[in-house]
Design a protein around this motif. Sequence first.
Motif, PDB file in Angstrom:
ATOM      1  N   TRP A 151       0.839  -1.204   0.000  1.00  0.00           N
ATOM      2  CA  TRP A 151       0.000   0.000   0.000  1.00  0.00           C
ATOM      3  C   TRP A 151       0.872   1.251   0.000  1.00  0.00           C
ATOM      4  O   TRP A 151       0.646   2.175  -0.781  1.00  0.00           O
ATOM      5  N   ALA A 152       1.887   1.273   0.851  1.00  0.00           N
ATOM      6  CA  ALA A 152       2.802   2.413   0.891  1.00  0.00           C
ATOM      7  C   ALA A 152       3.532   2.566  -0.442  1.00  0.00           C
ATOM      8  O   ALA A 152       3.777   3.694  -0.905  1.00  0.00           O
ATOM      9  N   PHE A 153       3.845   1.431  -1.073  1.00  0.00           N
ATOM     10  CA  PHE A 153       4.550   1.453  -2.356  1.00  0.00           C
ATOM     11  C   PHE A 153       3.729   2.158  -3.431  1.00  0.00           C
ATOM     12  O   PHE A 153       4.271   2.888  -4.276  1.00  0.00           O
ATOM     13  N   ALA A 154       2.407   1.959  -3.405  1.00  0.00           N
ATOM     14  CA  ALA A 154       1.544   2.657  -4.363  1.00  0.00           C
ATOM     15  C   ALA A 154       1.685   4.167  -4.206  1.00  0.00           C
ATOM     16  O   ALA A 154       1.767   4.910  -5.204  1.00  0.00           O
ATOM     17  N   TYR A 155       1.732   4.646  -2.963  1.00  0.00           N
ATOM     18  CA  TYR A 155       1.916   6.079  -2.724  1.00  0.00           C
ATOM     19  C   TYR A 155       3.291   6.548  -3.197  1.00  0.00           C
ATOM     20  O   TYR A 155       3.427   7.640  -3.768  1.00  0.00           O
ATOM     21  N   GLU A 156       4.300   5.730  -2.972  1.00  0.00           N
ATOM     22  CA  GLU A 156       5.649   6.099  -3.384  1.00  0.00           C
ATOM     23  C   GLU A 156       5.769   6.184  -4.901  1.00  0.00           C
ATOM     24  O   GLU A 156       6.456   7.061  -5.437  1.00  0.00           O
ATOM     25  N   VAL A 157       5.093   5.289  -5.600  1.00  0.00           N
ATOM     26  CA  VAL A 157       5.127   5.304  -7.070  1.00  0.00           C
ATOM     27  C   VAL A 157       4.354   6.494  -7.618  1.00  0.00           C
ATOM     28  O   VAL A 157       4.841   7.233  -8.484  1.00  0.00           O
ATOM     29  N   ILE A 158       3.140   6.714  -7.122  1.00  0.00           N
ATOM     30  CA  ILE A 158       2.324   7.822  -7.631  1.00  0.00           C
ATOM     31  C   ILE A 158       2.962   9.169  -7.294  1.00  0.00           C
ATOM     32  O   ILE A 158       2.884  10.123  -8.074  1.00  0.00           O
ATOM     33  N   TYR A 219      -5.700   1.713  -3.228  1.00  0.00           N
ATOM     34  CA  TYR A 219      -5.332   0.620  -4.125  1.00  0.00           C
ATOM     35  C   TYR A 219      -3.852   0.291  -3.956  1.00  0.00           C
ATOM     36  O   TYR A 219      -2.976   1.101  -4.254  1.00  0.00           O
ATOM     37  N   ALA A 220      -3.570  -0.894  -3.475  1.00  0.00           N
ATOM     38  CA  ALA A 220      -2.200  -1.329  -3.258  1.00  0.00           C
ATOM     39  C   ALA A 220      -1.535  -1.706  -4.585  1.00  0.00           C
ATOM     40  O   ALA A 220      -2.204  -1.940  -5.592  1.00  0.00           O
ATOM     41  N   LEU A 221      -0.205  -1.758  -4.568  1.00  0.00           N
ATOM     42  CA  LEU A 221       0.575  -2.127  -5.745  1.00  0.00           C
ATOM     43  C   LEU A 221       1.572  -3.204  -5.294  1.00  0.00           C
ATOM     44  O   LEU A 221       2.368  -2.949  -4.388  1.00  0.00           O
ATOM     45  N   PRO A 222       1.535  -4.409  -5.879  1.00  0.00           N
ATOM     46  CA  PRO A 222       2.397  -5.505  -5.397  1.00  0.00           C
ATOM     47  C   PRO A 222       3.882  -5.179  -5.570  1.00  0.00           C
ATOM     48  O   PRO A 222       4.423  -5.246  -6.676  1.00  0.00           O
ATOM     49  N   PHE A 226       6.689  -5.128  -8.853  1.00  0.00           N
ATOM     50  CA  PHE A 226       7.046  -3.854  -9.493  1.00  0.00           C
ATOM     51  C   PHE A 226       8.357  -3.240  -8.996  1.00  0.00           C
ATOM     52  O   PHE A 226       8.853  -2.292  -9.596  1.00  0.00           O
ATOM     53  N   LYS A 227       8.935  -3.750  -7.926  1.00  0.00           N
ATOM     54  CA  LYS A 227      10.061  -3.061  -7.290  1.00  0.00           C
ATOM     55  C   LYS A 227      11.281  -2.890  -8.193  1.00  0.00           C
ATOM     56  O   LYS A 227      12.054  -1.933  -8.040  1.00  0.00           O
TER      57      LYS A 227
END
Length: 605
Positions: A151-158, A219-222, A226-227
């Motif tokens: 979930w945090a990763f989605a924020y970091e990407v956006i 919306y989470a991002l796996p 994606f890393k």
Amino acid sequence: MKENRWRIVLSAIMLGLVLMLAACGGDEESKSDKSDDKKSGKDGEQIYSIDDFNVETKNEGKAINGGHLKFGVVTDTAIEGLLNFNFYSGAHDVEFIKWFDESLLDADETHNFNQDGAATFEVDDSGKVYTFKIRDNVNWHDGKPVTAEDWAFAYEVIGHPDYPGVRYGDDFTIIEGMEEYHNGKADSISGIEVVDEKTLKITYKEASPSLLSGGIWSYALPKHIFKDIPVAKMAESDAVRKNPIGMGPYKVDSITPGEAVVLTKNEDYWQGEPKLDKVTVKVVNPKTVVQALKTGEVDTVHEFPADQYPDNADMSNVEFLGNIDMAYSYIGFKLGTWDKEKKEVKPDPNKKMADVNLRKAMGHAIDNDAVGKQFYNGLRWNATTLIPPSHPNFHDKDNPGIAYDPEKAKKILDEAGYKDTNGDGMRENPDGEELVINFASMSGGETAEPIANYYIQAWKNVGLNVKLLDGRLQEFNSFYDRIGQSGDDDPKIDVYAAGWGVATDVNPAGLYGRDALFNFTRYASEENDKLLKQGVSKDAMDLEYRQKVYKDWQQLMVEEVPVIPTNYRAKIVPVNKRVLNYTIANNWANYYEIAVTQEEPVKAE
């Protein structure tokens, strides 16, 4: 953002419809005035009301074990194929995504988050700190758990400077440390903390009512997938285009690019095993949607073209559902450009449409109520403000908007200096120069061309020379690229007709904020900035205060006219009589509950 669903029709029919519409221009009755009785329109055609429909199926029968549901997405173009909530931009892609992925937070029919989703939450006394807990049995389709890091990763990407999508905006800049991260001044987002594998804490700059009504990105991002993909290349990666995964009730089995996705049940779904074995989601052309429904090629579609409903209202093998759509159609005026470096609109006082008098006159020249009756048999109706009746707590039903009044339009133009100085019947601008207004409108639906021609004729009737851009309607994807979805505004466009899907949160900043890419008009003003900020402030936690703010904002838009709202919409959805547990209620997303009573769809008699 929702698309217009209009399509070209034969020229002779088009001309006849345009003439008929012009003849009924004095009719001011709005279909927002509900009636228990259907009314007869011009030439005896039926006029329908949204009250004529149920929002959920009344089909009877016992569900079989398994079954294959076929779902149609009605469009005359191939889908873009960005099959991830964090990257999609077109309204059609999401109709595919929602079958295999979903929000971590659930919302009720009043558009507010509740505790029934894949994650629950708590809010501290300040109203600024939210702690989210993802349920233990929520997993990605590959078996990996959905984590707080995802979930945090989605924020970091956006929030990343290289993010290629359209999500970044007010919902993210309100988070502590987000702007510093976005601007490259910090390596992490200070307001986002992964507490443990299933717990995420987000600290916002201030309390806001928007947060609980859709303002939290859910919306989470796996991350494990994606890393290792550079952020700038994520949207075009196989993880989005070819092999998407989610946490939803069905998982992707195969993709036909631009056309179809075949899904199979996710037996590990957190709410329980889905009732269907298989779902096929496919593109269906508006020209063939009726045949597809009658033969059982599809069981249902995401939305039936309203202009085709009157001729098919008695289709024997389906039940038609209806609800007030969370959307409206509008005509926008190009008032500036998009500053890609600053990522905000850049108003230009020299734009052709910069004069508010010209814009207001164009609004008074068109009869949107007649458009709704003539072309949609009452299933669209006159729009008055930019908050639709799908949000009854905030829609100002007493605001008349810009009423149809062509004589007033002429007077406004005369007083503003737009006069016919050479005797050709068309007005020149106040400097005496030729005024040609280029109008962009989309294809998609049988009434597209006649409606576009009606507006052009209505403006001609008050002396304005409006021309259809390139002399033709624009295909959906090309249209949005040209009006600025990519950040590049086509300088040829002066006016355009489009549609907007309203979010669960009433906050209109997504289309009218200074930093919103979807603000295709490129309109901005200090008063608009102030009201939009007040609408999401801590003071707006008080409902009456927020209602007053958005009432004032609706009036400001009537006065400044960056856009003209044209029609509110009824969403019409046909559902095959073998389908159980289907609804189009606001925010319903329990697709795992859908079932069928027999293996094959019921066919029309």
